[in-house]
Write a protein that holds these residues in place. Structure first.
Motif, PDB file in Angstrom:
ATOM      1  N   PHE A 320       0.688  -1.187  -0.048  1.00 30.08           N
ATOM      2  CA  PHE A 320      -0.495   0.317  -0.322  1.00 30.08           C
ATOM      3  C   PHE A 320       0.919   0.868   0.007  1.00 30.08           C
ATOM      4  N   TYR A 321       1.029   2.101  -1.186  1.00 32.78           N
ATOM      5  CA  TYR A 321       1.602   3.141  -1.310  1.00 32.78           C
ATOM      6  C   TYR A 321       1.320   4.108  -2.314  1.00 32.78           C
ATOM      7  N   PRO A 322       1.732   5.453  -2.264  1.00 39.79           N
ATOM      8  CA  PRO A 322       0.983   6.176  -3.902  1.00 39.79           C
ATOM      9  C   PRO A 322       1.888   5.921  -4.910  1.00 39.79           C
ATOM     10  N   ILE A 323       1.211   6.286  -5.650  1.00 37.07           N
ATOM     11  CA  ILE A 323       2.395   6.028  -7.112  1.00 37.07           C
ATOM     12  C   ILE A 323       2.000   8.170  -7.604  1.00 37.07           C
ATOM     13  N   TRP A 324       2.788   8.289  -7.909  1.00 38.11           N
ATOM     14  CA  TRP A 324       2.285  10.351  -7.555  1.00 38.11           C
ATOM     15  C   TRP A 324       2.452  10.915  -9.343  1.00 38.11           C
ATOM     16  N   VAL A 325       1.145  11.065 -10.177  1.00 35.65           N
ATOM     17  CA  VAL A 325       1.175  11.426 -11.558  1.00 35.65           C
ATOM     18  C   VAL A 325       0.912  12.836 -11.252  1.00 35.65           C
ATOM     19  N   ASP A 326       1.144  14.027 -13.039  1.00 32.77           N
ATOM     20  CA  ASP A 326       1.179  15.087 -12.498  1.00 32.77           C
ATOM     21  C   ASP A 326      -0.866  15.282 -13.341  1.00 32.77           C
ATOM     22  N   VAL A 327      -0.249  16.477 -13.571  1.00 31.40           N
ATOM     23  CA  VAL A 327      -2.463  16.369 -14.152  1.00 31.40           C
ATOM     24  C   VAL A 327      -2.349  16.427 -15.507  1.00 31.40           C
ATOM     25  N   GLU A 328      -1.778  15.638 -15.974  1.00 30.14           N
ATOM     26  CA  GLU A 328      -1.527  14.744 -17.396  1.00 30.14           C
ATOM     27  C   GLU A 328      -1.848  13.524 -17.478  1.00 30.14           C
ATOM     28  N   GLY A 329      -1.583  12.897 -16.191  1.00 27.43           N
ATOM     29  CA  GLY A 329      -0.796  11.064 -15.780  1.00 27.43           C
ATOM     30  C   GLY A 329       0.559  11.132 -15.843  1.00 27.43           C
ATOM     31  N   GLN A 330       1.020  11.793 -16.443  1.00 28.47           N
ATOM     32  CA  GLN A 330       2.799  11.725 -16.575  1.00 28.47           C
ATOM     33  C   GLN A 330       3.269  10.913 -14.938  1.00 28.47           C
ATOM     34  N   VAL A 331       3.715  10.441 -14.908  1.00 28.52           N
ATOM     35  CA  VAL A 331       4.022   9.415 -13.218  1.00 28.52           C
ATOM     36  C   VAL A 331       5.253  10.104 -13.047  1.00 28.52           C
ATOM     37  N   ARG A 332       5.408  11.239 -12.243  1.00 30.68           N
ATOM     38  CA  ARG A 332       6.896  11.627 -11.219  1.00 30.68           C
ATOM     39  C   ARG A 332       7.699  10.777 -10.410  1.00 30.68           C
ATOM     40  N   VAL A 334       7.175   7.072  -7.199  1.00 31.29           N
ATOM     41  CA  VAL A 334       6.308   6.352  -6.691  1.00 31.29           C
ATOM     42  C   VAL A 334       7.010   6.057  -5.566  1.00 31.29           C
ATOM     43  N   GLY A 335       6.290   6.131  -4.247  1.00 35.31           N
ATOM     44  CA  GLY A 335       6.177   6.170  -3.132  1.00 35.31           C
ATOM     45  C   GLY A 335       7.083   5.009  -2.370  1.00 35.31           C
ATOM     46  N   ASP A 336       7.094   5.114  -0.508  1.00 31.23           N
ATOM     47  CA  ASP A 336       7.429   4.316  -0.203  1.00 31.23           C
ATOM     48  C   ASP A 336       6.389   3.425   0.474  1.00 31.23           C
ATOM     49  N   SER A 337       5.950   1.825   0.794  1.00 28.41           N
ATOM     50  CA  SER A 337       5.047   1.475   1.265  1.00 28.41           C
ATOM     51  C   SER A 337       4.794   2.540   2.794  1.00 28.41           C
ATOM     52  N   MET A 338       3.195   2.200   2.903  1.00 32.60           N
ATOM     53  CA  MET A 338       2.942   3.393   4.171  1.00 32.60           C
ATOM     54  C   MET A 338       2.541   2.543   5.537  1.00 32.60           C
TER      55      MET A 338
END
Length: 711
Positions: A320-332, A334-338
């Protein structure tokens, strides 16, 4: 219970109190619950054999006088002797199963031989025709016989060697769709379910011996009348198999009305998978392009979010962790497990304008990703993961290991990368990768009216057969289990109009296969026609009667027409085959077929080699049904065909063995001898790849052993 009921009746007649007491005890016993399927397994079953000559010792029934339509005498008689008086054969009869048997003398033509399922038989085959358009391909075989006895015969020729059995047995509707003990089973028969189950169990037990125990499948179609009992019977008969039921729509336009009930549009097919390797082969289903616009391909991309069991955050907290994207859907990033106690809403964005994509279900439940953070980072770097943006919402897909292997194998081709860095993929042209079929089929190709009855009319105009299956429904059913077996042997022992063999021919045409179908059907005349024929003074066994039977009137002409492309009138067949393989029916098939009638031999005649011509087709079947049948051993007392040889005169063994060594493709050597040491001598000289079989020891022993199986 029918026998027990008769005994109770006799007891009440002799002693009313004794009869009442016995009935009370039996009623108490029947209330006890027994685990599993309960039915009268030993319901007596017998079949009349009108083509079988009457011999001393036979079990027979007396036929009604010619011209009568009522049923004949149901009693069984034993033929004590046969005598000839003024050129007529007379049978001396003694009544069976009674304390004081009645005797009578009847013309042999007025009695019919009866075989009960416990009776020992020694089968043979008489060839009644063949069609050859397939070169060196194996022959499809059609056997006119009572199917229980045909199955007994096949234990000698095909034990443990059948790849697939497809059967469409009687549905037990109570509408004169099948006979038991030579009488139609009516809907109000108190024992019709037990009769049906006993009837089926006996045949399924033999079918189990014919199937390849390592990798094979039994398919049984049924409707709602018996599907529950059939399912339990299959579980009971095949305890180690995997069983699944498929529902398929056969009458999508109107359905079959049931008074006070839902209109039925579907039937069912049980798949019994035998052996560890047996299973469904993903394949395209007939008619899919009509419902979806194109054949259904297996997907390439799959959701990265885990669903199903063990998919919640509590089950797998490290996923369970976040994947960070911008408004266009481009991946910036990948976070670590929470940590499990962490609150995702409290997580601050890495930078302004970024949005966190979490594995959250539509109802708000927190799930997990399929892969850990480091694996997902590598996937995005390689273009093996992608983000989909739709109306401000984001989902993540990835490539599974199976799809990455398909890319490496060239089944899926990469055309580059898109603007976000994900691989652009497509199925390679000409390579069709299909997903496994679902358990509910709604293909328009399975319409039994259009592609069963109407198609049969094209093949044999003017000849009717009740409720033939859609050719394409049977074709699809078999495709899912034998597509990867181009040399499969398929058996249908309720073959009816011959749809299964027709379907196997189509499968062969589509992939160049050499599959063969063994079709077993009786030569029963329909109930509607029987009364009229009896009024004309005809009986089963008469040529005019037999000409209208299922095998001779429908099955053989249908398969002959299918192969030659011409109907029984010699005219080109009208219409086209459709769906996966479309071509004019008049083209026919490059296939071979041979037609046989089962005979009943005397064991002494077999042992003394006086029944060789009737046993010969069985030797040919056992050797793979290729080429010619060896019917005559000639002056040298040996002969060799495409796949087998027969040696009778052991003085010619050296010449026989030499010919065996020089011939490729010969698989079996049948050696006729009562001397075991002589047989072993020949065995030592034969090539190692040739299987020796001793005649007639193997034949006689096979059918003596079989007798005890169904008791």
């Amino acid at each position: 219970m029918s026998r027990l009921t008769e005994l109770l009746r006799q007891a009440r007649k002799a002693d009313p109190q004794l009869g009442a007491d016995l009935e009370a005890e039996i009623a108490a016993l029947t209330k006890r619950r027994t685990f599993g399927l309960v039915f009268e397994q030993h319901q007596p079953e017998a079949v009349e054999l009108p083509g079988r000559p009457v011999r001393r010792g036979d079990k027979v029934r007396v036929l009604p006088p010619r011209g009568e339509t009522k049923s004949g005498d149901p009693r069984l008689w034993r033929v004590s002797r046969i005598e000839r008086v003024d050129g007529q054969r007379l049978a001396h009869l003694a009544e069976l199963d009674v304390e004081e048997p009645e005797t009578q003398i009847m013309p042999a033509d007025d009695v019919v031989v009866v075989a009960e399922f416990r009776d020992r038989i020694y089968p043979g085959l008489v060839e009644t025709g063949r069609v050859e358009r397939g070169g060196d391909k194996p022959f499809h075989s059609v056997i006119n016989a009572e199917n229980y006895h045909a199955l007994e015969m096949l234990t000698y020729t095909h034990r443990h060697s059948i790849d697939a059995i497809y059967i469409d047995p009687p549905y037990n509707t109570g509408a004169k769709d099948w006979k038991y003990n030579n009488d139609y089973v009516e809907g109000d028969d108190d024992y019709r379910h037990s009769k049906w189950l006993a009837f089926m169990e006996r045949r399924l037990k033999i079918a189990r011996e014919l199937l390849n125990p390592e990798d094979s499948v039994l398919i049984v179609t049924i409707d709602e009348k018996e599907y529950l009992r059939l399912g339990l019977l299959l579980e009971q008969t095949f305890p180690g198999a995997r069983i699944q039921m498929v529902t398929y729509v056969i009458n999508p336009r109107a359905g079959v009305a049931r008074p006070g009930a839902f209109t039925r549009t579907e039937e069912y097919a049980y798949f019994v998978f035998v052996g560890e390797q047996s299973g469904v082969v993903p394949a395209r289903m007939s008619g899919e392009e009509l419902t979806s616009g194109k054949p259904r391909q297996a997907p390439i991309w799959f959701s990265l979010m885990r669903t199903g069991s063990n998919s919640s955050r509590n089950d797998r907290p490290n996923l369970f962790y976040p994947i960070w994207v911008d408004v266009e859907g481009q991946v910036r990033a990948v976070g670590d497990s929470m940590p499990l106690d962490g609150d995702r809403h409290a997580v601050e964005p890495l930078e302004a304008g970024l949005k966190a994509v979490w594995p959250i279900r539509p109802n708000g439940d927190e799930n997990t990703w399929q892969l850990g953070p480091s694996a997902v980072r590598r996937a995005f770097e390689k273009g093996e993961a992608r983000v989909n943006a739709r109306e401000g919402k984001f989902t993540v897909n990835y490539l599974r290991t199976a799809e990455k292997k398909r890319i490496a194998a060239g089944e899926i081709e990469a055309l580059g990368r898109d603007e976000r860095g994900a691989l652009i993929l497509r199925h390679r042209e000409g390579v069709e990768r299909l997903s496994a079929p679902r358990s509910v089929w709604r293909s328009p190709a399975h319409d039994a009216g259009l592609y069963g009855s109407s198609l049969l009319t094209n093949l044999v105009p003017g000849r009717k057969f009740p409720f033939p299956k859609s050719l394409y429904a049977v074709e699809d059913t078999l495709r899912f289990v034998v597509q990867d077996k181009p040399n499969a042997v398929v058996l249908d022992f309720f073959s009816g109009s011959g749809t299964t063999a027709n379907a196997v021919m189509r499968l062969n045409r589509q992939d160049g296969g050499r599959r063969q179908c063994i079709s077993v059907t009786n030569n029963e005349v329909s109930a509607d026609e029987q009364a009229g024929l009896r009024k004309q003074g005809l009986r089963p066994g008469d040529s005019e009667w037999e000409a209208l039977g299922i095998c001779d009137y429908i099955t053989k002409p249908r398969l002959t027409a299918a192969i030659t492309g011409r109907n029984p009138q010699g005219e080109p067949i009208k219409g086209d085959y459709k769906f996966i393989d479309e071509f004019p029916m008049s083209e026919g098939f490059e296939e071979n077929a041979a037609f046989f009638t089962l005979t009943y031999e005397a064991p002494l005649s077999v042992r003394h080699n006086r029944a060789f011509e009737r046993v010969a087709p069985m030797l040919w079947l056992r050797a793979g049904s290729r080429g010619r049948v060896i019917y005559d051993l000639g002056e040298d007392s040996w002969d060799m065909a495409d796949s087998y040889g027969v040696l009778e005169n052991l003085d010619q063994a050296d010449e026989f063995v030499g010919a065996m060594s020089d011939r490729e493709g010969v698989e079996i050597a049948y050696v006729v001898t009562d001397d075991d040491s002589a047989f072993q001598m020949v065995c030592r000289e034969l090539p190692s790849e040739v299987v020796p079989v001793r005649l007639y020891e193997s034949y006689l022993q096979n059918f003596e052993i079989n007798t005890g199986r169904s008791l």
